[in-house]
Design a protein around this motif. Sequence first.
Motif, PDB file in Angstrom:
ATOM      1  N   ARG A 104       0.819  -1.212   0.000  1.00 51.12           N
ATOM      2  CA  ARG A 104       0.000   0.000   0.000  1.00 51.12           C
ATOM      3  C   ARG A 104       0.852   1.260   0.000  1.00 51.12           C
ATOM      4  O   ARG A 104       0.333   2.353   0.120  1.00 51.12           O
ATOM      5  CB  ARG A 104      -0.945  -0.019   1.201  1.00 51.12           C
ATOM      6  CG  ARG A 104      -2.082  -0.989   1.000  1.00 51.12           C
ATOM      7  CD  ARG A 104      -2.886  -1.212   2.259  1.00 51.12           C
ATOM      8  NE  ARG A 104      -4.095  -1.961   1.963  1.00 51.12           N
ATOM      9  CZ  ARG A 104      -4.127  -3.253   1.647  1.00 51.12           C
ATOM     10  NH1 ARG A 104      -3.015  -3.940   1.592  1.00 51.12           N
ATOM     11  NH2 ARG A 104      -5.263  -3.861   1.372  1.00 51.12           N
ATOM     12  N   GLY A 105       2.178   1.112  -0.084  1.00 49.26           N
ATOM     13  CA  GLY A 105       3.067   2.259  -0.125  1.00 49.26           C
ATOM     14  C   GLY A 105       3.422   2.813   1.240  1.00 49.26           C
ATOM     15  O   GLY A 105       3.908   3.940   1.349  1.00 49.26           O
ATOM     16  N   CYS A 106       3.203   2.050   2.271  1.00 47.95           N
ATOM     17  CA  CYS A 106       3.466   2.501   3.639  1.00 47.95           C
ATOM     18  C   CYS A 106       4.974   2.581   3.888  1.00 47.95           C
ATOM     19  O   CYS A 106       5.672   1.576   3.764  1.00 47.95           O
ATOM     20  CB  CYS A 106       2.813   1.535   4.620  1.00 47.95           C
ATOM     21  SG  CYS A 106       3.107   1.926   6.339  1.00 47.95           S
ATOM     22  N   PRO A 107       5.490   3.762   4.272  1.00 47.66           N
ATOM     23  CA  PRO A 107       6.935   3.914   4.444  1.00 47.66           C
ATOM     24  C   PRO A 107       7.468   3.479   5.807  1.00 47.66           C
ATOM     25  O   PRO A 107       8.648   3.205   5.952  1.00 47.66           O
ATOM     26  CB  PRO A 107       7.154   5.414   4.256  1.00 47.66           C
ATOM     27  CG  PRO A 107       5.876   6.029   4.719  1.00 47.66           C
ATOM     28  CD  PRO A 107       4.787   5.040   4.337  1.00 47.66           C
ATOM     29  N   LYS A 108       6.619   3.429   6.833  1.00 46.70           N
ATOM     30  CA  LYS A 108       7.087   3.114   8.181  1.00 46.70           C
ATOM     31  C   LYS A 108       5.934   2.550   8.994  1.00 46.70           C
ATOM     32  O   LYS A 108       4.783   2.936   8.791  1.00 46.70           O
ATOM     33  CB  LYS A 108       7.629   4.378   8.860  1.00 46.70           C
ATOM     34  CG  LYS A 108       8.183   4.125  10.245  1.00 46.70           C
ATOM     35  CD  LYS A 108       8.701   5.400  10.897  1.00 46.70           C
ATOM     36  CE  LYS A 108       9.252   5.042  12.284  1.00 46.70           C
ATOM     37  NZ  LYS A 108       9.553   6.221  13.055  1.00 46.70           N
ATOM     38  N   ILE A 109       6.279   1.661   9.922  1.00 50.06           N
ATOM     39  CA  ILE A 109       5.263   1.111  10.824  1.00 50.06           C
ATOM     40  C   ILE A 109       5.627   1.480  12.257  1.00 50.06           C
ATOM     41  O   ILE A 109       6.795   1.442  12.641  1.00 50.06           O
ATOM     42  CB  ILE A 109       5.117  -0.415  10.644  1.00 50.06           C
ATOM     43  CG1 ILE A 109       3.989  -0.977  11.500  1.00 50.06           C
ATOM     44  CG2 ILE A 109       6.406  -1.129  10.916  1.00 50.06           C
ATOM     45  CD1 ILE A 109       3.660  -2.430  11.198  1.00 50.06           C
ATOM     46  N   ASN A 110       4.638   1.892  13.007  1.00 47.27           N
ATOM     47  CA  ASN A 110       4.807   2.184  14.429  1.00 47.27           C
ATOM     48  C   ASN A 110       3.991   1.167  15.223  1.00 47.27           C
ATOM     49  O   ASN A 110       2.933   0.718  14.778  1.00 47.27           O
ATOM     50  CB  ASN A 110       4.294   3.587  14.775  1.00 47.27           C
ATOM     51  CG  ASN A 110       5.181   4.660  14.221  1.00 47.27           C
ATOM     52  OD1 ASN A 110       4.820   5.331  13.259  1.00 47.27           O
ATOM     53  ND2 ASN A 110       6.349   4.837  14.793  1.00 47.27           N
TER      54      ASN A 110
END
Length: 145
Positions: A104-110
């Motif tokens: 989905r193009g997510c650059p970072k996960i928290n």
Amino acid sequence: MITSPKPVIDTFTEGDRHRVVTLWGECGLTRAWNDPDKDIDRKVADSPWGFLVLRLGNAIIGSAMFGYDGHRGSVNYLSVHPAHRGKGYARLLMEHGEALLLARGCPKINLLVRTGNEQVIGLYGQLGYVPDEVVELGKRLIKDD
């Protein structure tokens, strides 16, 4: 030779609800101020693609809720039944969820881990997660009582 079934990652369905809520209780994830059924309802209404269950035969032995707001990804309710820990199943769920977010193009996960949960902090460290220079703040907008 009899082989054991392999775990399968699947998307949550309504028929999974009771088993997932039971799993969360067995994993110590539920709290008095959070109604797990309402959390499920909210997740299914918002982004059902990110609500994963880990099936082993007819049993649900793991779950995770992944989300993406266009800026950061998140994970909540990562759980593996205590009898199935230490087999790489949490890693399997995380890798699958990360792939969904990346697609989905997510650059970072928290993610958030409760203070004092050193075992889980260690697991995430093995998966490449490091503490961020942030302060977590929260405000309850809806009470689930």
